[in-house]
Design a protein around this motif. Structure first.
Motif, PDB file in Angstrom:
ATOM      1  N   GLU A  98      14.045  -6.702 -11.333  1.00  0.00           N
ATOM      2  CA  GLU A  98      13.493  -5.667 -10.636  1.00  0.00           C
ATOM      3  C   GLU A  98      12.031  -6.131  -9.873  1.00  0.00           C
ATOM      4  O   GLU A  98      11.375  -6.863 -10.391  1.00  0.00           O
ATOM      5  N   TYR A  99      11.845  -5.710  -8.549  1.00  0.00           N
ATOM      6  CA  TYR A  99      10.389  -5.786  -8.292  1.00  0.00           C
ATOM      7  C   TYR A  99       9.534  -4.770  -8.743  1.00  0.00           C
ATOM      8  O   TYR A  99       9.622  -3.600  -8.968  1.00  0.00           O
ATOM      9  N   TYR A 100       8.418  -5.259  -9.277  1.00  0.00           N
ATOM     10  CA  TYR A 100       7.405  -4.253  -9.846  1.00  0.00           C
ATOM     11  C   TYR A 100       6.402  -4.255  -8.491  1.00  0.00           C
ATOM     12  O   TYR A 100       5.749  -5.390  -8.209  1.00  0.00           O
TER      13      TYR A 100
ATOM     14  N   ILE B 267      13.193  -9.414   7.207  1.00  0.00           N
ATOM     15  CA  ILE B 267      11.967 -10.022   7.243  1.00  0.00           C
ATOM     16  C   ILE B 267      11.471 -10.215   5.590  1.00  0.00           C
ATOM     17  O   ILE B 267      11.555  -9.393   4.910  1.00  0.00           O
ATOM     18  N   HIS B 268      11.335 -11.658   5.242  1.00  0.00           N
ATOM     19  CA  HIS B 268      10.759 -12.047   4.266  1.00  0.00           C
ATOM     20  C   HIS B 268       9.557 -12.541   4.199  1.00  0.00           C
ATOM     21  O   HIS B 268       9.285 -13.471   4.844  1.00  0.00           O
ATOM     22  N   ALA B 269       8.517 -11.929   3.506  1.00  0.00           N
ATOM     23  CA  ALA B 269       7.195 -12.385   3.774  1.00  0.00           C
ATOM     24  C   ALA B 269       6.246 -12.362   2.378  1.00  0.00           C
ATOM     25  O   ALA B 269       6.627 -11.241   1.722  1.00  0.00           O
ATOM     26  N   HIS B 270       5.592 -13.216   2.229  1.00  0.00           N
ATOM     27  CA  HIS B 270       4.572 -13.174   1.000  1.00  0.00           C
ATOM     28  C   HIS B 270       3.136 -13.204   1.684  1.00  0.00           C
ATOM     29  O   HIS B 270       2.842 -13.689   2.775  1.00  0.00           O
ATOM     30  N   VAL B 271       2.166 -12.593   0.966  1.00  0.00           N
ATOM     31  CA  VAL B 271       0.875 -12.535   1.436  1.00  0.00           C
ATOM     32  C   VAL B 271      -0.242 -12.947   0.229  1.00  0.00           C
ATOM     33  O   VAL B 271       0.018 -12.879  -0.998  1.00  0.00           O
TER      34      VAL B 271
ATOM     35  N   GLY C 143       1.515 -11.724  -3.481  1.00  0.00           N
ATOM     36  CA  GLY C 143       2.875 -11.624  -3.800  1.00  0.00           C
ATOM     37  C   GLY C 143       3.863 -11.426  -2.708  1.00  0.00           C
ATOM     38  O   GLY C 143       3.259 -11.603  -1.459  1.00  0.00           O
ATOM     39  N   HIS C 144       4.919 -10.581  -2.842  1.00  0.00           N
ATOM     40  CA  HIS C 144       5.874 -10.420  -1.816  1.00  0.00           C
ATOM     41  C   HIS C 144       5.529  -9.122  -1.223  1.00  0.00           C
ATOM     42  O   HIS C 144       5.019  -7.933  -1.856  1.00  0.00           O
ATOM     43  N   LEU C 145       5.202  -9.185   0.200  1.00  0.00           N
ATOM     44  CA  LEU C 145       4.996  -8.070   0.972  1.00  0.00           C
ATOM     45  C   LEU C 145       5.998  -6.995   0.951  1.00  0.00           C
ATOM     46  O   LEU C 145       6.979  -7.134   1.221  1.00  0.00           O
TER      47      LEU C 145
END
Ligand code: ZN
Length: 134
Positions: A53-55, A81-85, A97-99
């Protein structure tokens, strides 16, 4: 034919939605991009490989987008869209982490390049529990 582009995204719009709108309006289903700017109350995800799971965590206030990188491909027949910040606050400390949806633009500059070849398609990957390129 698609070309690289630069775009300023609108204020007070969801960041992920605004990024997706830029690629949809250009009919560009596959690309790599970077983005810098600032956002209100960013929501960042961490994927737990055990629970699969995403937290998500929301951070209050205004943050610099010190770095954002991502890609555009296809999932379930739609542009994804897959993005990290990496975000920095008033004390210059960073979180990342994962946007996730819910991150609101203060200012954002998108720099994008289309990628050649077939559009990668995301499929459920049993080994990770993630939707990865098939
Ligand atoms: Zn991710």
């Amino acid at each position: 034919m698609s070309h690289p582009f630069l775009a300023r995204l609108p204020k007070e719009v969801d960041l992920l939605e605004a990024i997706a709108a830029e690629f949809k309006s250009r009919n560009m289903p596959k690309a790599a991009f970077t983005l810098i700017g600032a956002v209100y109350h960013p929501v960042v995800g961490y994927y737990d490989a055990v629970s699969r799971e995403y937290y998500n965590k929301e951070f209050e206030g205004l943050w610099e987008v010190a770095s954002c990188m991502g890609n555009v491909s296809e999932r379930d027949g739609d542009l994804f869209i897959h993005a990290h910040v990496v975000l920095s606050d008033h004390s210059y400390a960073c979180v990342g982490g994962h946007l996730m949806p819910g991150t609101e633009i203060f200012a954002a500059e998108l720099s994008a390049s289309p990628t050649p070849g077939e559009t990668p398609v995301r499929k459920f990957d049993e080994a990770t529990g993630l939707y990865l390129w098939a």
